[in-house]
Every structure is written in C-alpha cells, then in structure tokens.
Design a protein around this motif. Sequence first.
Motif, PDB file in Angstrom:
ATOM      1  N   ARG A  26     -12.094  -1.357  -7.942  1.00 28.44           N
ATOM      2  CA  ARG A  26     -11.040  -2.219  -7.394  1.00 28.44           C
ATOM      3  C   ARG A  26     -10.439  -1.608  -6.126  1.00 28.44           C
ATOM      4  O   ARG A  26     -10.107  -2.313  -5.182  1.00 28.44           O
ATOM      5  N   GLU A  27     -10.323  -0.300  -6.101  1.00 29.18           N
ATOM      6  CA  GLU A  27      -9.681   0.376  -4.970  1.00 29.18           C
ATOM      7  C   GLU A  27     -10.612   0.529  -3.777  1.00 29.18           C
ATOM      8  O   GLU A  27     -10.178   0.415  -2.625  1.00 29.18           O
ATOM      9  N   THR A  28     -11.889   0.800  -4.014  1.00 31.82           N
ATOM     10  CA  THR A  28     -12.799   1.161  -2.917  1.00 31.82           C
ATOM     11  C   THR A  28     -13.920   0.157  -2.669  1.00 31.82           C
ATOM     12  O   THR A  28     -14.540   0.180  -1.605  1.00 31.82           O
ATOM     13  N   ILE A  50      -6.726   8.168  -7.748  1.00 32.11           N
ATOM     14  CA  ILE A  50      -8.038   7.884  -7.160  1.00 32.11           C
ATOM     15  C   ILE A  50      -8.188   8.605  -5.828  1.00 32.11           C
ATOM     16  O   ILE A  50      -9.249   9.162  -5.515  1.00 32.11           O
ATOM     17  N   ALA A  51      -7.122   8.619  -5.015  1.00 29.67           N
ATOM     18  CA  ALA A  51      -7.172   9.343  -3.734  1.00 29.67           C
ATOM     19  C   ALA A  51      -7.433  10.826  -3.966  1.00 29.67           C
ATOM     20  O   ALA A  51      -8.194  11.464  -3.228  1.00 29.67           O
ATOM     21  N   LYS A 108      -3.353   4.685  -7.666  1.00 28.47           N
ATOM     22  CA  LYS A 108      -3.901   4.841  -6.322  1.00 28.47           C
ATOM     23  C   LYS A 108      -3.903   6.315  -5.912  1.00 28.47           C
ATOM     24  O   LYS A 108      -4.848   6.797  -5.282  1.00 28.47           O
ATOM     25  N   ARG A 162      -0.373   9.262  -0.978  1.00 34.52           N
ATOM     26  CA  ARG A 162      -1.350   9.319  -2.067  1.00 34.52           C
ATOM     27  C   ARG A 162      -1.864  10.735  -2.292  1.00 34.52           C
ATOM     28  O   ARG A 162      -2.296  11.080  -3.389  1.00 34.52           O
ATOM     29  N   ALA A 192     -11.184   0.912 -12.115  1.00 30.35           N
ATOM     30  CA  ALA A 192     -10.087   1.111 -11.162  1.00 30.35           C
ATOM     31  C   ALA A 192     -10.619   1.582  -9.817  1.00 30.35           C
ATOM     32  O   ALA A 192     -10.145   1.158  -8.761  1.00 30.35           O
ATOM     33  N   PHE A 193     -11.613   2.448  -9.850  1.00 24.37           N
ATOM     34  CA  PHE A 193     -12.199   2.983  -8.621  1.00 24.37           C
ATOM     35  C   PHE A 193     -12.860   1.858  -7.815  1.00 24.37           C
ATOM     36  O   PHE A 193     -12.704   1.777  -6.589  1.00 24.37           O
ATOM     37  N   GLU A 196       0.821  -1.211   0.000  1.00 24.85           N
ATOM     38  CA  GLU A 196       0.000   0.000   0.000  1.00 24.85           C
ATOM     39  C   GLU A 196       0.856   1.263   0.000  1.00 24.85           C
ATOM     40  O   GLU A 196       0.476   2.283  -0.580  1.00 24.85           O
TER      41      GLU A 196
END
Length: 295
Positions: free
Chosen positions: A238-240, A201-202, A198, A188, A235-236, A131
């Motif tokens: 997958r991340e959240t 997206i952050a 990442k 991030r 992607a969003f 991470e």
Amino acid sequence: MGARDLPDQEIAEAHDGFRGQRLVVLPREVVERFSRTPLLSGLLPTDIGHFPQATGHFITRPRGVSQVIFIYCTKGAGWCEIGKLRHRIEANNLLVVPSNEPHAYGADPLHPWSIFWFHVTGTDVPLLLREVGVSAEKPVVFLGEDSVILALFQEGIEALEQGYTPNQLLHASRLLGYLISLMICRIRENWRDQPNLKQRIAYCIHYMTQHVDKALRLGTIAQLANLSPSHFNLAFRRETGYTCMEYLSQLRIHQACQHLDSTDWPIKTIATRTGFDDPLYFSRVFKAVRGMSPR
C-alpha cells in the motif's frame, strides 16, 4: 508584525519585533491573484519568517486563517492551543496548524523558542498534510535537527525578500514543496515515540538500503516493523506499490547499476555486493528488472 500578518483576522501579539528577525508577508491581493495561476495554485507561500529567541511571542486567532501554518522550533520551547487541547513544542519539533482552525500559540516564558515558519495555501496542501501525519488533534511531530531544512528555510525567505514577481513566487513555491517533502522523510526517519506504520516502513526501507548485500528475508524485515509477514507485506505494498521482496530486488538492481556504471568490477563481485550468491541468478533478475543483461 502583528496586524500586518493577516489584517482580516483577529490577532493579538505581545511583541513588536525580535532582534535579528526576518519577516515577509505577501499582500493579500497578490495572494488572491496568484492563487489562480496554474503553476502556483497547488502550493502558494503567503508568509515566511524567522524569529530568533522570540521572548514574549504570542498570537491568537479565534477564527483561524485560510492558510496552513508550519512552525519549526530550533531552540527553546513554546506552546499551542487548538480547540480545547494545549500542546507543548520543544526544540526540533514541527508544529502544523491546519487551515480555518481557531488557535493560539506563543513562546515559553522561561525558555522562549526560536522558530522558522511559513504559511501556505493551495490544492496540494491537504494531501501533503496527510503525508506529514498531522491534524488538529495531533499538530506536533518530532522533526529532528537538520541543516538542509534550515538552509531551505533561509533560501525561501531570501526568495520572497526579493519581491513577489511570478518567477520569485514560483521559485519559493518549489522550494517549500521540496522542504515539506524533506520534512515528511525526516519525520518518518527520526521518530521518538511509538512509530506509526509509515515510519516503521520507512525505517525498514532504510535498513534494506544499508544491508542490501545481506541475505534478507521477509520475516526478518517484518520483525523490524513488529508486524506479521503477511500484514507487513500488505502495508508495504500500500505504501510503495511493491511487495517487500519486489522492492528489495529493485533496490539491489539499482545499486548494481551504479556499480556497473562507476567500477570495473566483474559481474560476480557486483552480484555478491548486492546480495546475490549466484551470478547467474543475479543476471536473470537483472534482465527481468532492467530488460537487458548486466553485461
């Protein structure tokens, strides 16, 4: 310092101490014993310290160490060699040396660094490193200047300066776990170079938080990440765990709950302040998310 750091490793150090330094090294038999304790096996601090203006600081470990090393440079500059690659570390950079990697590092001779640092081991550490976004090939990331991070370092040092009872170690473990999670957030948020996915997206999440009352659209937010809407949405998720618009709805309803708890504003005002033009639509979304009417 020096050989006291890790007596089972080959270490060379060009300085015996720095004015104002703080240093705690746990006995290796203590580390061995507590690394098998369930509450500490995930993340166990083994060393921690602060070296202000560390002129002449130099360490080489040809066989590496079994812990992961975090070094936060607050002033000046330094360098690190891992494998055949040499990296420069400047103020507000974080250097992370993975476990079992042969390495050397030290202070810049003209502008010696001031550093806070710690060593950790445990089953959670590899997942946390993923991470953080570091590796042996890319061990340096921009962290930024943060008084909370400095305060957590200080508190971690103080915790272990008082001894290594189970309570002190548990306190230090949880502090450093929080510190690493905060570092992940800052990395991030505070990128300098081309941001990775990442980080993008952050940044978009931060933008949505700051503009929750605006009429945001998927295409507009995806544009901030320099991605197509479909690629960004995948992607969003997958991340959240949410699509972008699902997350935005959750964010808006979360802020609406805060307004309902802390103000006497009418539903129409709260709807407007959380990005809903239609109070009836706001009520339907609120009930779908929270399972009850906003009233």
